[in-house]
Design a protein around this motif. Structure first.
Motif, PDB file in Angstrom:
ATOM      1  N   SER A   1       2.336   9.275   3.262  1.00 33.31           N
ATOM      2  CA  SER A   1       3.529   9.303   2.406  1.00 33.31           C
ATOM      3  C   SER A   1       3.172   9.673   0.970  1.00 33.31           C
ATOM      4  O   SER A   1       4.063   9.935   0.161  1.00 33.31           O
ATOM      5  CB  SER A   1       4.235   7.955   2.442  1.00 33.31           C
ATOM      6  N   PHE A   2       1.901   9.701   0.666  1.00 26.86           N
ATOM      7  CA  PHE A   2       1.487  10.144  -0.664  1.00 26.86           C
ATOM      8  C   PHE A   2       1.873  11.606  -0.875  1.00 26.86           C
ATOM      9  O   PHE A   2       1.976  12.077  -2.005  1.00 26.86           O
ATOM     10  CB  PHE A   2      -0.022   9.958  -0.833  1.00 26.86           C
TER      11      PHE A   2
ATOM     12  N   ALA B   1       4.673  12.930  -0.568  1.00 26.10           N
ATOM     13  CA  ALA B   1       5.898  13.029  -1.357  1.00 26.10           C
ATOM     14  C   ALA B   1       5.588  12.932  -2.843  1.00 26.10           C
ATOM     15  O   ALA B   1       6.181  13.640  -3.665  1.00 26.10           O
ATOM     16  CB  ALA B   1       6.872  11.927  -0.943  1.00 26.10           C
ATOM     17  N   VAL B   2       4.658  12.059  -3.185  1.00 25.60           N
ATOM     18  CA  VAL B   2       4.285  11.883  -4.589  1.00 25.60           C
ATOM     19  C   VAL B   2       3.610  13.140  -5.132  1.00 25.60           C
ATOM     20  O   VAL B   2       3.968  13.645  -6.205  1.00 25.60           O
ATOM     21  CB  VAL B   2       3.352  10.665  -4.749  1.00 25.60           C
ATOM     22  N   THR B   3       2.644  13.661  -4.388  1.00 26.95           N
ATOM     23  CA  THR B   3       1.954  14.867  -4.859  1.00 26.95           C
ATOM     24  C   THR B   3       2.926  16.043  -4.918  1.00 26.95           C
ATOM     25  O   THR B   3       2.845  16.878  -5.825  1.00 26.95           O
ATOM     26  CB  THR B   3       0.776  15.216  -3.936  1.00 26.95           C
TER      27      THR B   3
ATOM     28  N   GLU C   1       6.101  15.953  -5.618  1.00 29.34           N
ATOM     29  CA  GLU C   1       6.878  15.825  -6.847  1.00 29.34           C
ATOM     30  C   GLU C   1       6.034  16.163  -8.070  1.00 29.34           C
ATOM     31  O   GLU C   1       6.526  16.759  -9.035  1.00 29.34           O
ATOM     32  CB  GLU C   1       7.430  14.405  -6.967  1.00 29.34           C
ATOM     33  N   GLY C   2       4.775  15.805  -8.005  1.00 25.47           N
ATOM     34  CA  GLY C   2       3.868  16.144  -9.099  1.00 25.47           C
ATOM     35  C   GLY C   2       3.732  17.643  -9.272  1.00 25.47           C
ATOM     36  O   GLY C   2       3.719  18.155 -10.400  1.00 25.47           O
TER      37      GLY C   2
ATOM     38  N   LEU D   1       6.717  19.001 -10.936  1.00 27.91           N
ATOM     39  CA  LEU D   1       6.739  18.630 -12.344  1.00 27.91           C
ATOM     40  C   LEU D   1       5.861  19.555 -13.188  1.00 27.91           C
ATOM     41  O   LEU D   1       6.252  19.993 -14.276  1.00 27.91           O
ATOM     42  CB  LEU D   1       6.242  17.181 -12.477  1.00 27.91           C
ATOM     43  N   LEU D   2       4.680  19.829 -12.676  1.00 28.73           N
ATOM     44  CA  LEU D   2       3.703  20.599 -13.462  1.00 28.73           C
ATOM     45  C   LEU D   2       3.751  22.095 -13.171  1.00 28.73           C
ATOM     46  O   LEU D   2       3.138  22.881 -13.904  1.00 28.73           O
ATOM     47  CB  LEU D   2       2.285  20.074 -13.162  1.00 28.73           C
TER      48      LEU D   2
ATOM     49  N   ILE E   1      -3.796  17.805  -8.593  1.00 31.10           N
ATOM     50  CA  ILE E   1      -2.791  17.314  -7.655  1.00 31.10           C
ATOM     51  C   ILE E   1      -2.828  18.124  -6.363  1.00 31.10           C
ATOM     52  O   ILE E   1      -2.689  17.581  -5.272  1.00 31.10           O
ATOM     53  CB  ILE E   1      -1.382  17.391  -8.284  1.00 31.10           C
TER      54      ILE E   1
ATOM     55  N   ALA F   1      -5.170  16.940  -3.668  1.00 27.18           N
ATOM     56  CA  ALA F   1      -4.652  15.815  -2.887  1.00 27.18           C
ATOM     57  C   ALA F   1      -3.558  16.290  -1.934  1.00 27.18           C
ATOM     58  O   ALA F   1      -3.524  15.907  -0.762  1.00 27.18           O
ATOM     59  CB  ALA F   1      -4.107  14.741  -3.819  1.00 27.18           C
TER      60      ALA F   1
END
Lengths: 161, 161
Positions: free
Chosen positions: B109-110, B112-114, B116-117, B120-121, B131, B134
């Motif tokens: 589920s990480f 989803a975080v990466t 979004e990262g 963002l960038l 990022i 990962a």
DNA sequence: CAACAGTTTCAGTAACGACTGTAACTTATG
DNA sequence: CATAAGTTACAGTCGTTACTGAAACTGTTG
């Protein structure tokens, strides 16, 4: 034109999500998690303990502990610049593979417990049926993860090497 | 002659190992972990809350909480006997597959975080390189676990069905 | 060797989570 | 409808953990 880039607020929010993930998943305390998240997006990539402390709003003392944890876990690496005494920390090249590998190994380590349980109760006894169920799954899982990481390594070598 | 079987002391020690594992791995509190371990080896396999409380040396109130946790997690199932008011709890038929599946899903589920990262960038920016590293791993991992569980299901069906 | 920047250690504190004992509640039995 | 076994809810206690601020330490610079 490179675009506006993320706002400090957005960065903070994302860092918090990273920290939250590693808190739940790896039992990392908030501050190490935030430092890790910060090191994933900070510019420049190398940051001193003081800079990190300011960025995530924690004391320098806490950063010492946090960085020890992250160093021990292989998440970050220390670096130095000539003529400067400050240690600059940066994210390790690829901490994720190793960390994830460890987590999966920890997962299958239940195999040792179930194995001992079978010894205790007698592997073929009716009473051991419940343990055997678990033993089968984790044994199989253990046999799967090895080849899986081999595939990953092959893929990495193909891309990088 | 079925052999001597384990001593109560050995049983207790093994139960403690189970509890320790689930405390580290799943963040389960001690008492739910012990109850779970107990339910893996107890004889008979069905036990009332009171029996479990006595076996692991905890209060009945704690067992209530512990059993709620274990029920919610799909580890145990409640059962009743005609003419008796007591609820007898037993280990679910195979909690391990589902639990482990969940844990691996949580791991990936990480992604989803990466993801979004990267948004963002800017996915292709130099700053997002860290990022991306990962993101690649967890994306690949996510693509591996699906087929892996399919193999397990096939294996199970072959043996059982 | 003195001065200083930076890092580390340590004691104290605040917050959190697990567990217990008691009291209230629920539900089957006669 | 009264009784009793069992379950649930709750308030209080204990232990643990993360964090901070201040003091001690280390090693480089002039």
């Amino acid at each position: 034109m490179t675009g506006p880039g993320p706002t400090p607020e957005q960065e903070r929010a994302w860092v918090e999500r990273v920290a939250g993930f590693f808190a739940r998943q790896n039992g990392l305390p908030p501050i190490p998690g935030r430092a890790l998240g910060r090191l994933m997006i900070c510019d420049p990539p190398e940051q001193s303990a003081a800079e990190l402390a300011a960025a995530i709003g924690a004391s320098r003392a806490s950063l010492t502990t946090a960085l020890q944890v992250l160093l021990a876990g292989g998440f970050v690496e220390p670096g130095h610049r000539p003529g400067e005494r400050t240690t600059y920390y940066r994210l390790a090249d690829d901490p994720w593979t190793e960390v994830t590998r460890r987590r999966m190994a920890a997962l299958t380590s239940f195999l040792a417990v179930t194995g001992e349980g079978l010894d205790l109760l007698g592997a073929d006894s009716a009473r051991a049926t419940r343990i055997r169920r678990a033993h089968e799954l984790f044994g199989w899982l253990d046999s799967e993860v090895g080849p899986m990481w081999q595939r990953w390594d092959a893929r990495r070598e193909h891309r990088d090497g």
